[in-house]
Design a protein around this motif. Sequence first.
Motif, short mmCIF file in Angstrom:
data_model
loop_
_atom_site.label_atom_id
_atom_site.label_comp_id
_atom_site.label_asym_id
_atom_site.label_seq_id
_atom_site.Cartn_x
_atom_site.Cartn_y
_atom_site.Cartn_z
N LEU A 65 0.86 -1.18 0.00
CA LEU A 65 0.00 0.00 0.00
C LEU A 65 0.90 1.23 0.00
CD1 LEU A 65 -2.50 -1.23 2.73
CD2 LEU A 65 -2.72 -1.45 0.25
N ARG A 66 0.31 2.38 -0.05
CA ARG A 66 1.10 3.60 -0.09
C ARG A 66 2.04 3.72 1.11
NH1 ARG A 66 -2.08 8.62 -1.93
NH2 ARG A 66 -2.58 6.90 -3.27
N SER A 67 1.54 3.45 2.31
CA SER A 67 2.38 3.63 3.49
C SER A 67 2.60 2.35 4.29
CB SER A 67 1.76 4.69 4.41
OG SER A 67 0.53 4.23 4.92
N GLN A 68 2.05 1.23 3.82
CA GLN A 68 2.15 -0.02 4.57
C GLN A 68 2.49 -1.18 3.64
OE1 GLN A 68 -1.66 -0.66 6.35
NE2 GLN A 68 -1.69 1.34 7.33
N VAL A 69 3.07 -2.20 4.26
CA VAL A 69 3.27 -3.48 3.59
C VAL A 69 2.66 -4.55 4.48
CG1 VAL A 69 4.96 -5.18 2.80
CG2 VAL A 69 5.39 -2.75 2.44
N HIS A 70 1.86 -5.43 3.86
CA HIS A 70 1.26 -6.55 4.56
C HIS A 70 1.84 -7.83 3.96
CE1 HIS A 70 -2.05 -4.21 6.52
NE2 HIS A 70 -1.57 -3.34 5.64
N LEU A 71 2.39 -8.68 4.81
CA LEU A 71 3.02 -9.91 4.36
C LEU A 71 2.31 -11.11 4.98
CD1 LEU A 71 6.72 -8.85 4.97
CD2 LEU A 71 5.65 -9.16 2.74
N LEU A 72 2.15 -12.15 4.18
CA LEU A 72 1.62 -13.43 4.65
C LEU A 72 2.67 -14.47 4.29
CD1 LEU A 72 -1.92 -13.23 3.01
CD2 LEU A 72 -1.29 -12.44 5.27
N ARG A 73 3.13 -15.22 5.24
CA ARG A 73 4.11 -16.29 4.97
C ARG A 73 3.57 -17.58 5.56
NH1 ARG A 73 8.97 -16.26 2.59
NH2 ARG A 73 10.26 -18.06 3.03
N LEU A 74 3.47 -18.59 4.70
CA LEU A 74 2.91 -19.87 5.12
C LEU A 74 3.83 -20.60 6.07
CD1 LEU A 74 1.38 -20.45 1.73
CD2 LEU A 74 0.11 -20.79 3.84
N LEU A 75 3.23 -21.21 7.09
CA LEU A 75 3.96 -22.05 8.03
C LEU A 75 4.10 -23.44 7.43
CD1 LEU A 75 2.81 -19.68 9.89
CD2 LEU A 75 2.99 -21.34 11.72
N PRO A 76 4.92 -24.29 8.05
CA PRO A 76 5.08 -25.66 7.54
C PRO A 76 3.71 -26.35 7.38
CG PRO A 76 6.63 -25.23 9.30
CD PRO A 76 5.72 -24.04 9.23
N GLN A 77 3.58 -27.14 6.39
CA GLN A 77 2.37 -27.88 6.01
C GLN A 77 1.25 -26.98 5.48
OE1 GLN A 77 3.02 -29.16 9.65
NE2 GLN A 77 4.52 -30.58 8.86
N ASN A 78 1.48 -25.69 5.33
CA ASN A 78 0.52 -24.76 4.73
C ASN A 78 -0.83 -24.69 5.43
OD1 ASN A 78 2.39 -24.04 2.75
ND2 ASN A 78 1.74 -25.68 1.41
N ARG A 79 -0.90 -25.03 6.70
CA ARG A 79 -2.18 -24.98 7.42
C ARG A 79 -2.40 -23.64 8.13
NH1 ARG A 79 -1.39 -30.92 9.58
NH2 ARG A 79 0.07 -29.79 10.84
N ARG B 237 10.96 -15.10 7.77
CA ARG B 237 11.56 -16.36 7.32
C ARG B 237 12.32 -17.06 8.45
NH1 ARG B 237 15.84 -18.53 6.49
NH2 ARG B 237 17.12 -16.70 6.84
N SER B 238 13.17 -16.32 9.13
CA SER B 238 13.98 -16.93 10.18
C SER B 238 13.13 -17.33 11.39
CB SER B 238 15.12 -16.00 10.60
OG SER B 238 14.62 -14.84 11.22
N SER B 239 12.09 -16.58 11.69
CA SER B 239 11.20 -16.95 12.79
C SER B 239 10.48 -18.25 12.49
CB SER B 239 10.18 -15.84 13.04
OG SER B 239 10.82 -14.67 13.48
N LEU B 240 10.05 -18.42 11.26
CA LEU B 240 9.34 -19.64 10.89
C LEU B 240 10.29 -20.83 10.77
CD1 LEU B 240 6.64 -18.28 8.46
CD2 LEU B 240 6.45 -18.90 10.87
N GLU B 241 11.53 -20.59 10.42
CA GLU B 241 12.51 -21.67 10.43
C GLU B 241 12.66 -22.24 11.83
OE1 GLU B 241 16.44 -20.70 9.03
OE2 GLU B 241 15.79 -20.92 6.95
N ARG B 242 12.70 -21.36 12.80
CA ARG B 242 12.80 -21.82 14.19
C ARG B 242 11.54 -22.55 14.62
NH1 ARG B 242 16.51 -17.89 17.59
NH2 ARG B 242 17.90 -17.27 15.93
#
Length: 145
Positions: free
Chosen positions: A98-112, A134-139
């Motif tokens: 968006l103009r002033s924001q970024v929204h990210l969705l990152r799938l966790l293992p098994q895509n649930r 990415r690194s948080s989900l790796e952990r």
Amino acid sequence: MQNWAGQPVRQLVVAAAGPARAGIERVLRRVLAELPELLATAVVDVATGQVLAGYAASREFRPGAVAGPNAEVVRQLHALLGALPEQQEQLEEVMVTLRSQVHLLRLLPQNRQFLYLAVDCRDTNLAIAREVMRSSLERFETLIG
């Protein structure tokens, strides 16, 4: 917790139960530690659109209000990938700028489930936000798998 009306501001709320609860809480605490200026974050169940854990920096950001529509985006993208001739690809991340924001969705293992993150473009570098996710989900993967 479905609509998170009156959700505490700047407080992590965890609704998840079972063995994944501790892992989900650790993921969000790590995200908060690495990106203290973020606007909102949550872990959302893809099938139901329910928030399993979330945090909002202000009352304007309600993870429960965006969880369902974001889950629908993920489901639709999975359907799209299933319709493509090359079915070897997997959805990893969705980014909405968006103009002033970024929204990210990152799938966790098994895509649930997915990790949702909203940041202000003026406060947070996109590359740093993506790396923290990415690194948080790796952990998280090593905690549950």
